[in-house]
Motif scaffolding. Structure first.
Motif, PDB file in Angstrom:
ATOM      1  N   LYS A   1      -9.906  66.981  60.785  1.00 11.60           N
ATOM      2  CA  LYS A   1      -9.259  66.480  59.643  1.00 11.60           C
ATOM      3  C   LYS A   1     -10.393  66.042  58.575  1.00 11.60           C
TER       4      LYS A   1
ATOM      5  N   ASN B   1      -8.294  62.514  63.155  1.00 11.56           N
ATOM      6  CA  ASN B   1      -8.804  63.833  63.999  1.00 11.56           C
ATOM      7  C   ASN B   1      -9.912  64.316  63.714  1.00 11.56           C
TER       8      ASN B   1
ATOM      9  N   LYS C   1      -3.061  55.461  64.988  1.00  5.84           N
ATOM     10  CA  LYS C   1      -1.818  55.647  64.967  1.00  5.84           C
ATOM     11  C   LYS C   1      -0.985  54.208  65.627  1.00  5.84           C
TER      12      LYS C   1
ATOM     13  N   ASP D   1      -0.941  57.406  56.933  1.00  2.99           N
ATOM     14  CA  ASP D   1      -1.429  58.469  57.571  1.00  2.99           C
ATOM     15  C   ASP D   1      -2.592  58.488  58.190  1.00  2.99           C
TER      16      ASP D   1
ATOM     17  N   SER E   1      -3.708  60.341  60.737  1.00  6.12           N
ATOM     18  CA  SER E   1      -4.008  61.754  61.361  1.00  6.12           C
ATOM     19  C   SER E   1      -5.336  62.126  60.821  1.00  6.12           C
TER      20      SER E   1
ATOM     21  N   SER F   1      -8.470  57.787  66.325  1.00  6.93           N
ATOM     22  CA  SER F   1      -7.224  58.266  65.865  1.00  6.93           C
ATOM     23  C   SER F   1      -5.881  57.541  66.694  1.00  6.93           C
TER      24      SER F   1
ATOM     25  N   THR G   1       5.224  58.782  60.603  1.00  5.73           N
ATOM     26  CA  THR G   1       5.207  60.141  60.810  1.00  5.73           C
ATOM     27  C   THR G   1       5.646  60.904  59.690  1.00  5.73           C
TER      28      THR G   1
END
Length: 611
Positions: free
Chosen positions: A225, A222, A187, A217, A219, A183, A204
């Motif tokens: 997720k 994670n 990012k 995206d 995220s 992750s 963001t």
């Protein structure tokens, strides 16, 4: 009906799940039966979360993580870590299990990037490209191509599919790594792309910032997720499917409708093309994330998990290399050598990129130096690259290629433009692709084998953001050939092949470094031009082996203008050549690329090289 030895009671087959198209539940079950052989391998050993639509997509829709009521007891379930410690989820292993949950209204299938046997240890990286208002899937395509190149520079290959909603998903097979680390890498990748293309990318979630842009995206890497699985239906007004794509298919799409596929179309695509995401399932495709080399460094080397840093309390490490340094120059070959073809010890294959050769010196408080192949400092002409190098630890020296990128391709011509013209251009990105490490702070590493220098290079650049990236490299010849062909449309010229055990020694480089180009492209020095200085007709070229050729056929008007612009400052007074008549000799070297064809050979001009 009986499926895989299990008896299923399938009910309400004519209930309409998609009112806009009149698609009934029976068609949904028929679709999943048709694609299950391709779908299930992508779900193997991954706990599944569902989006349930028991009364259709326009009625109540809700997320289900626990097994839905009515799930047969023979469907496999596993305990999954959660905040409560009580979560149990379905793992789909058969066509019967898939149809059983689909019969319960489980329309969408979502999975994490890890397997149930190894929670939070991801073997896949995903980037979800979600267009904001004013953008669409074709905008996502532009971002996907930029990400593909950045991932490739990190040694990672990406595959792509539609989300089945508005955007695209990029999927990358990786060697297992903690989800938090994956992750973090994703990012940083998204943030760096936003910094370079703020008009196109946002990383963001704030919707106010997404107008006209694409959210990358990161995220969904994670551990908590999930992402829509390949071939899953989506609970949208139309019965759309998250559909694998070929990169070439994505690139040639002329309209966003070309990238929308429904349950009626996907089975035929599978029959015609097979599973385009099948390579994701091959463990041999997995590569380590940058900064996690497979083998430890040699004794006395800096830790491979972190880049060299400046010494504490303001002490400055000694800079052991100063410009200019002599560089290794690969010899041209007609074929890519085998893995034992450069003296034994293995071969490292790297993408041959289309740019300016550049040795980058990070010099602490002083401006960075970007030494060209001929010894000239390119830093004043390329301030963004010089600034990026200046931020590296003092004493770090990289052998690299300075490249320009535009419209999904390397754009060599942009490097030949003036600094002001490049600054005014839109959509042009500069990069520094490092392929060797010559020095660390206080340490000359040129005597180390290439394999060790490569590990140190990856460690040194592990946390360095773009525009500086390591080159895409492998020791697998077949993989290198595949890369070369797959990335041909981006302008990749060929391969540079290097003896893995060889130190960095410019003398004798042609025995341990070779380059393979598509076709018979060669380099030469322009000695003179024929015709008017403002509108040259042809070039007199001298090969590195001493042979001289006059370019034929006559230069095109575009070529003539380019030659005149770059050669004008170097032209000497008119002279008469005994073989070619009136000419304008050059007072300084100017390099060109050309091809030799025919017998006797004739030279066809391709372009000038500004480096």
């Amino acid at each position: 009906m009986t499926v895989d030895g299990h008896t299923l009671a399938l009910s309400h087959l004519d209930k309409v799940y998609y009112p806009r198209t009149g698609t009934p539940k029976g068609e949904v079950l028929r679709y999943y039966a048709a694609v299950h052989a391709a779908l299930l391998p992508h779900l193997r050993d991954r706990p599944v979360s569902f989006l349930r639509c028991p009364d259709g997509v326009e009625a109540e829709v809700f997320v289900a993580k626990n097994p839905p009521p009515g799930t047969p007891d023979w469907v496999r379930t596993v305990d999954v870590p959660s905040n409560t410690g009580e979560l149990r989820q379905v793992v789909l292993e058969s066509g019967a299990a898939l149809l059983a949950v689909a019969n319960l209204g489980c329309l969408e299938l979502h999975v994490p990037q890890w397997h149930a046997a190894r929670p939070a240890l991801a073997d896949r990286l995903v980037l979800d490209l979600d267009p904001g208002e004013g953008a669409d899937v074709l905008t996502c395509r532009t971002v996907a191509l930029l990400l593909r190149e950045r991932l490739a520079a990190d040694g990672l290959a990406a595959w792509v599919k539609t989300s089945g909603s508005k955007g695209l998903h990029l999927l990358v097979p990786i060697e297992p790594a903690p989800s938090a680390r994956v992750s973090g890498y994703a990012k940083a990748l998204a943030a760096a792309l936003e910094a370079e293309h703020p008009e196109l990318v946002v990383h963001t979630m704030a919707k106010a910032r997404r107008r006209g842009r694409v959210l990358v995206d990161w995220s969904q890497n994670n551990a908590k997720k999930t992402t829509a699985a390949p071939y899953t239906l989506r609970a949208r007004p139309l019965p759309t499917v998250s559909t694998p794509l070929a990169w070439a298919e994505l690139e040639r799409a002329a309209d966003e409708r070309d990238l929308v596929f429904t349950l009626a179309e996907v089975p035929d695509r599978l029959a015609a093309h097979g599973d385009l995401l099948a390579p994701l399932l091959d463990p041999e495709r997995a590569r380590p994330l940058p900064g996690a080399p497979a083998a430890p460094p040699p004794t006395g080397s800096p830790p491979t998990g972190s880049p060299p840093t400046r010494r504490a309390q303001g002490a400055r490490p000694a800079q052991v290399l100063h410009p200019p340094v002599e560089v290794m120059r690969p010899a041209a070959v007609a074929a890519v050598p085998p893995a034992d073809g450069l003296g034994g010890g293995g071969v490292q294959y790297e993408l041959k990129l289309d740019g300016f050769r550049c040795v980058a010196f990070a010099r602490g408080g002083r401006p960075a130096c970007l030494q060209s192949r001929g010894g000239r400092d390119l830093a004043p002409e390329f301030p963004p690259i010089a600034a990026a190098v200046a931020r590296l630890p003092e004493g770090l020296v990289l052998d690299a290629e300075l490249v320009a990128w535009r419209d999904g391709r390397f754009a060599f011509g942009e490097l030949l433009r003036t600094r002001r013209a490049r600054a005014a251009a839109t959509g042009v990105a500069l990069g520094l692709i490092a392929f060797d490490l010559l020095a660390l702070p206080g340490r000359d590493v040129r005597a180390l084998p290439l394999t060790d220098r490569r590990r140190l290079l990856l460690a040194a650049l592990a946390d360095v953001p773009p525009p500086i990236r390591p080159v895409m490299a492998t020791t697998d010849r077949a993989e290198a050939l595949e890369w070369m062909e797959r990335l041909a449309d981006t302008g990749v010229e060929g391969l540079v092949c290097k003896a893995a055990a060889a130190p960095y020694r410019p003398r004798g480089a042609g025995r341990v470094w070779v380059k393979y180009r598509r076709g018979d492209t060669l380099d030469a020095t322009v000695r003179a031009v024929t015709g008017p200085a403002a509108h040259p007709h042809a070039l007199i070229l001298q090969l590195d082996d001493g042979r001289v050729f006059l370019t034929t056929p006559r230069l095109t008007p575009v070529q003539s203008r380019e030659v005149a612009e770059l050669a004008r400052p170097l032209l000497g007074p008119p002279a008469t050549d005994p073989d070619h008549g009136p000419v304008h000799p050059l007072t300084a070297p100017l390099r060109a690329e050309f091809t030799l064809t025919g017998r006797p050979p004739s030279a066809t001009f391709l372009r000038l090289r500004g480096d």
